[in-house]
Design a protein around this motif. Structure first.
Motif, PDB file in Angstrom:
ATOM      1  N   ASN A 103       0.854  -1.188   0.000  1.00  0.00           N
ATOM      2  CA  ASN A 103       0.000   0.000   0.000  1.00  0.00           C
ATOM      3  C   ASN A 103       0.890   1.237   0.000  1.00  0.00           C
ATOM      4  O   ASN A 103       1.040   1.932   1.002  1.00  0.00           O
ATOM      5  CB  ASN A 103      -0.892  -0.057   1.254  1.00  0.00           C
ATOM      6  CG  ASN A 103      -1.753   1.188   1.343  1.00  0.00           C
ATOM      7  OD1 ASN A 103      -1.985   1.876   0.349  1.00  0.00           O
ATOM      8  ND2 ASN A 103      -2.190   1.496   2.552  1.00  0.00           N
ATOM      9  N   PRO A 104       1.507   1.526  -1.145  1.00  0.00           N
ATOM     10  CA  PRO A 104       2.575   2.543  -1.153  1.00  0.00           C
ATOM     11  C   PRO A 104       2.064   3.984  -1.063  1.00  0.00           C
ATOM     12  O   PRO A 104       2.862   4.899  -1.006  1.00  0.00           O
ATOM     13  CB  PRO A 104       3.276   2.299  -2.487  1.00  0.00           C
ATOM     14  CG  PRO A 104       2.239   1.657  -3.344  1.00  0.00           C
ATOM     15  CD  PRO A 104       1.268   0.955  -2.467  1.00  0.00           C
ATOM     16  N   ASP A 105       0.753   4.184  -1.029  1.00  0.00           N
ATOM     17  CA  ASP A 105       0.259   5.565  -1.030  1.00  0.00           C
ATOM     18  C   ASP A 105       0.082   6.135   0.375  1.00  0.00           C
ATOM     19  O   ASP A 105      -0.498   7.193   0.536  1.00  0.00           O
ATOM     20  CB  ASP A 105      -1.086   5.643  -1.769  1.00  0.00           C
ATOM     21  CG  ASP A 105      -0.898   5.446  -3.257  1.00  0.00           C
ATOM     22  OD1 ASP A 105      -1.852   5.016  -3.908  1.00  0.00           O
ATOM     23  OD2 ASP A 105       0.219   5.706  -3.745  1.00  0.00           O
ATOM     24  N   ASP A 106       0.535   5.379   1.373  1.00  0.00           N
ATOM     25  CA  ASP A 106       0.300   5.789   2.749  1.00  0.00           C
ATOM     26  C   ASP A 106       1.428   6.706   3.240  1.00  0.00           C
ATOM     27  O   ASP A 106       2.468   6.253   3.687  1.00  0.00           O
ATOM     28  CB  ASP A 106       0.203   4.518   3.614  1.00  0.00           C
ATOM     29  CG  ASP A 106      -0.039   4.849   5.063  1.00  0.00           C
ATOM     30  OD1 ASP A 106      -0.109   6.054   5.379  1.00  0.00           O
ATOM     31  OD2 ASP A 106      -0.152   3.913   5.842  1.00  0.00           O
ATOM     32  N   LYS A 107       1.199   8.000   3.121  1.00  0.00           N
ATOM     33  CA  LYS A 107       2.259   8.963   3.450  1.00  0.00           C
ATOM     34  C   LYS A 107       2.695   8.857   4.919  1.00  0.00           C
ATOM     35  O   LYS A 107       3.875   8.831   5.237  1.00  0.00           O
ATOM     36  CB  LYS A 107       1.762  10.379   3.161  1.00  0.00           C
ATOM     37  CG  LYS A 107       2.815  11.404   3.459  1.00  0.00           C
ATOM     38  CD  LYS A 107       2.457  12.745   2.897  1.00  0.00           C
ATOM     39  CE  LYS A 107       3.617  13.693   3.176  1.00  0.00           C
ATOM     40  NZ  LYS A 107       3.582  14.869   2.356  1.00  0.00           N
TER      41      LYS A 107
END
Lengths: 391, 663
Positions: free
Chosen positions: A357-361
């Motif tokens: 889930n690479p969009d989790d800043k």
């Protein structure tokens, strides 16, 4: 001299009567005569505008054509207004009304006095500093003694600490003295020194965090939360640290987390422990504020479950899946090496999750911090870069 | 006793306010002149009561009465007297009291000088004004009472935030508030006009000077705040797109639009709805600005939530004022009739473009300021919207308008001649081209927006001068040109000066934004750093003591090509009560730029200190430009056409009596 309270009442009465007479004047003594019609005011402005056109023409700001056009336009408006004036010949109402006079004469002073009595402290005299210093002997001798002796103690303590700045006990004592004098900023400073020198002694840490919280007055500051976290790693049962940690959660809006901690604290404490009153009060308040039922947060077993696996059954936003109480409890009982290992495994878990889930800043930012703690600067920079790319 | 008397005066003002917001309004509705007449004494007594109350709080601060919570929390017995006084408004509760002091002051000014206003309009304006003050009284008394007491009294206070112990900031809030609250006048007039369903000719003549005055004050307030940030924060910058700054910038944008739009209402009897909308917008932004800064919502949404009473009250007040006035606007605005017509290319068209761009700019700033708050409030995490966003959106938005600003005054009312204006502006075009080329040559290139900024500044400056030269026929009939110049109406002078000031400010912004040079290093005594051709030699640091702080002062000798330019004394102060350091940047101002030095912590054992040295080109022009704008606004306010007399009370059709009254 007049007593202070009497003076105050005289001033209040004078203010009320003066204001009341002044604002009721138009009602009591109405000025006769009707007012000019609405449009009469417009006419004045238009006339002035016409004069302005002439002035502009004189100065050469307007050409003859433009001036004529402007004059025409204004005159059209003038005529319309003039016609309206002559149509409206109506005498306006000019009744003052005895009822209104009486109603206002009662409403204003009575309302103001009642509200003031509710809010103010009419019997309290002013206490300017100069007067208080002059009448210092009036302060109870014991109180004066206590304050001077405390101040003297602090002064000599500060001197000693200048010579021997590594004295943990000295700094702790200074922190406590300042706290009892309600100088929480200074208290926090001294406790902070002691905490650092003692290499993170949990007892000192709690006092340190408490002083910071008192100093901030509103929110528990982030630094205090960090200290509390470190304290709980070493002494997971410290009631004060648990209490403040929960309070910090509640202030950040994490009602469930706060509730869980407080209920846990309540369950694991004795009924007559001195902090129970406060804890129960907080549980009640949190239940009301966040709409939670304390019963839902009762631990199912009396002993906390250790080694609870990382929550994987359902994907949670990473903000909420910090280490749980159980993780922290477990971490406290480990050796340094084991602790390092556990942190490593948690970090790996986080990295794995972020791969999916690479969009989790927030996740990346957490990972960056974790790598910094572990001393892996390259990976930390990498995580920071990933976070920076996200909106 | 005095603190309590001040408290009572505040409560009494609330009740007078309630009377003022109802009786005259009903009177205006029923056409009852006596009820309407009550507005005047009520407005005057409110002002008197608040002066009394403010005086009482000031007294408590001056004598350090620590039984008053507000004094205890924000003062200290050792504080210098100037800051004991400025501490009265340097905090949430006291600043609200200052707010209502100014609000009631403006109200009493309308009551005193509003003789030439139709009575029902005057009654309604004062009624609306009183409603706003009632909202503020209630907010203060119920959630933020400056007269709260505590017993036993504290031994000493907690001192004021040292950053605020500075002359620049001591006087910044009063000016800012004079601006904010000044827009309440435009707002009250707008609401009164909506209630009446008509905009009188006198309406615009009243709204415009008030707006101009408010705008001028706000400009001073913003410039002072920015100046303070420039020398006190020690970051070498003057504007950070910080939410607190944005909070004062939004009403300024809306107010700038409003004062241009009010010209059209006055001169051409059109764009009425627009003007009313802008008046509502300007005041709404002022309210938002006041509360954004003072409620703690900016520091943290959570801090706001921990004090729910205050937060809910603020939201409610904003909702009633903004929502209510917009609803009234939607309901009544269509009824406002306009008579003037105009083509898109005309003076009106130019002013409309100004309005549109200014309000869009205001919306952009609003979005950038509130978006992070909303996101945080709904649990979306913390984001920060900083200078990159504003620079990327706001600046390109403003550039076309600044360009059009050269044309606007050259166009005539109703329908303008674009080609003719272009021909007359040919000098400005040439000057702009030369300026851009010269900038590139002197600065050896540079950032795109820096060059554009310099070009646009020159364009604006020259086109303003061209316009003035046209007016006085400098080239066609130079003989009488000077006489004509002296005869220009003050409003014209005001516009020329304000537009020139804007051009100077833009030049300053472009220069400092585009070519700022900085250098951060550890310096030992005797070492030299060269920034933008100036050699800064560190001469060492010494320590000292101020009234309630300790000082480390670092001295720098500045030379250029061996010639001495200035001595700079940068200070770092430490305030022991709050345990906070502040920096006092040393600044030497030159027309070409500011030499700026800051001293930081000591480093190493050989007398080394962290130092930051900046060269900020042209920055002084920003302050000079602001000054020009303020002077322009002030001159414009004094224009004679705002002084018209009242008609006689007789209902006369003949013009003579009206004329006699106006003379």
């Amino acid at each position: 001299m007049m007593p202070d309270t009497l003076q105050l009442w005289l001033v209040m009465a004078a203010l009320s009567i003066a204001v009341l007479l002044y604002i009721l004047m138009p009602l009591i003594r109405p000025r006769g005569g009707a007012n000019a019609a609405r449009e009469a005011y417009d006419i004045n402005v238009y006339k002035d505008q016409l004069k302005e056109v002439e002035r502009d023409l004189e100065r050469g700001l307007l050409g003859d054509d433009a001036a004529e056009a402007a004059r025409m336009e204004i005159k059209r408006r003038l005529l319309a207004a003039d016609a309206a004036v002559s149509k409206k010949v109506k005498t306006p109402e000019a009744k003052s009304g005895m009822v209104l006079i009486v109603a206002l004469a009662v409403f204003v002073p009575v309302g103001a006095v009642l509200m003031y009595l509710d809010l103010g402290s009419p019997n309290a005299p002013d206490q300017p500093l100069a007067e208080r210093t002059a009448s210092a002997p009036a302060m109870s001798q014991e109180e004066t003694k206590r304050r001077t002796s405390l101040a003297n103690a602090v002064a000599s303590l500060v001197e000693k600490l200048k010579e021997n700045p590594g004295d943990v006990r000295g700094w702790t004592l200074l922190g406590r003295s300042h706290a009892s004098m309600e100088q929480y900023g200074k208290s926090a400073g001294a406790y902070g020194k002691a905490y650092e020198l003692s290499d993170g002694d949990p007892k000192i840490g709690v006092s340190y965090a408490e002083a910071m919280a008192f100093d901030a007055r509103t929110m528990i500051p982030q630094k205090a939360v960090e200290v509390l976290g470190a304290v709980l790693l070493r002494d997971p049962n410290d009631p004060k640290a648990r209490y403040y940690m929960a309070l910090a959660k509640a202030q950040k809006g994490d009602g469930e987390g706060a509730m869980r901690d407080w209920v846990n604290l309540a369950v694991t404490s004795g009924a007559d422990d001195p902090w129970m009153g406060l804890v129960n009060q907080q549980i009640e308040r949190a239940a009301e504020k966040f709409g939670l039922n304390p019963a839902d947060f009762m631990p199912t077993q009396s002993a906390p479950t250790f080694q609870r696996p990382f929550p994987q059954s359902r994907p949670q936003p990473s903000m909420q899946s910090g280490p749980s109480r159980a993780d922290m409890d477990a971490a406290a009982q480990m050796t340094d090496e084991q602790r390092q290992q556990m942190i490593q495994s948690m970090v790996d878990g986080l990295a794995e999750r972020l791969r999916k889930n690479p969009d989790d800043k927030q996740g990346w930012l957490r990972l960056e911090r974790a790598y910094r703690v572990l001393g892996d600067a390259a990976k930390a920079d990498d995580a920071a870069a990933r976070a920076a790319k996200l909106p | 006793m005095i603190a309590e008397a001040g408290h009572f005066a505040l409560v009494l003002a609330l009740f007078v306010g309630i009377v003022q917001s109802t009786v005259p309004m009903v009177g205006a509705h029923r056409d009852n002149t006596i009820w309407m007449a009550m507005a005047k004494p009520a407005a005057m007594s409110q002002f008197a009561l608040i002066i009394f109350s403010f005086g009482a709080l000031t007294y408590s601060h001056v004598v350090s009465d620590f039984s008053v919570v507000n004094v205890y929390q924000n003062s200290h017995s050792l504080k210098p007297m100037l800051y004991k006084v400025s501490g009265v408004w340097g905090n949430h509760e006291g600043s609200l009291l200052l707010w209502v002091l100014i609000l009631t002051g403006f109200g009493s000014a309308v009551a005193m000088f509003g003789g030439n206003l139709p009575p029902s309009l005057k009654a309604r304006v004062l009624g609306v004004q009183a409603m706003v003050s009632v909202g503020f009284y209630l907010f203060m008394l119920l959630t933020s009472n400056p007269f709260e007491r505590m017993f036993p009294a504290a031994l000493d206070g907690q001192d004021m935030n040292p950053l605020l112990q500075d002359p620049g900031l001591a006087f910044h809030p009063p000016f800012l508030y004079l601006g904010y609250v000044g827009f309440s006048m435009a707002f009250s007039f707008a609401i009164a006009a909506l209630i009446e369903g008509r905009v009188d000719a006198a309406w615009a003549r009243w709204v415009r000077p008030w707006t101009l005055a408010a705008w001028s004050f706000l400009t001073i307030g913003i410039a002072l705040g920015s100046w303070w940030a420039y020398y006190e924060l020690g970051w070498g910058g003057w504007w950070f797109w910080d939410p607190v700054e944005n909070a004062s910038f939004m009403p300024w944008l809306a107010g700038t639009a409003l004062l241009h739009s009010a010209i059209v209402v006055e001169k051409r009897d059109t764009m009425k709805s627009w003007t009313i909308f802008l008046a509502i917008l300007a005041f709404s932004m002022s309210l938002l600005g006041t509360f954004l800064v003072r409620s703690g919502v900016l520091t943290s949404v959570h801090a706001f939530a921990t004090d729910p009473e205050r937060g809910v009250f603020i939201l409610l007040l904003l909702m009633i004022v903004i929502g209510g006035s917009l609803a009234l606007f939607a309901l009544r605005a269509p009824a406002l009739k306009s008579t003037g017509m105009f083509k898109p290319i005309s003076r009106e068209g130019g002013l409309l473009l100004n309005n549109l761009v200014m309000s869009t700019g205001c919306a952009v700033v609003l979005l950038g300021t509130l978006y992070p708050l909303f996101l945080d409030a709904v649990g979306g995490g913390k984001v920060s919207i900083g200078p990159p966003f504003f620079n990327a959106v706001f600046i390109p938005l403003m550039l076309p308008m600044l360009f059009a600003m050269g044309y606007g005054p050259m166009l005539s009312w109703k329908r303008g001649d674009l080609a003719g204006a272009s021909k007359r502006l040919i000098v400005a075009f040439i000057a702009t081209g030369i300026a851009a080329a010269a900038t590139v040559a002197i600065a050896d290139g540079g950032p795109f927006f820096g060059i554009i900024g310099m070009a646009i500044a020159v364009w604006m400056g020259v086109s303003v001068l061209v316009e003035m030269a046209e007016r006085i026929r400098l080239f066609k009939a130079p003989g009488k040109a000077f006489a004509r110049l002296m005869h220009q109406p003050r409003a014209t002078w005001g516009m020329t000066l304000a537009h020139l000031g804007m051009a100077m400010a833009i030049a300053g912004m472009a220069g400092a934004g585009g070519w700022k040079a900085e250098s951060i290093q550890v310096m030992k005594p005797g070492e030299t750093v060269t920034v933008s051709g100036y050699d800064f030699t560190f001469e060492g640091a010494k320590s000292g003591r101020g009234p309630n702080y300790t000082i480390i002062q670092g001295d720098f000798q500045v030379t250029r090509d061996g010639e001495p330019v200035a001595m700079l004394h940068a200070e770092k102060r430490n305030y022991p009560v709050r345990q906070m350091p502040t920096t006092e940047a040393a600044i030497h101002t030159l027309m070409t730029g500011d030499l700026y030095a800051v001293i930081g912590d000591s480093e190493g054992n050989e007398g080394g200190f962290v130092t930051r040295i900046y060269f900020n080109p042209l920055v002084v022009w920003m302050w000079i430009g602001s000054l020009f704008m303020v002077v322009g606004g002030t001159i414009s306010v004094s224009d004679r056409r705002y002084r018209i007399g009242a008609p006689t009370a007789r209902q006369s059709k003949s013009g003579k009596s009206a004329e006699a009254a106006s003379a």
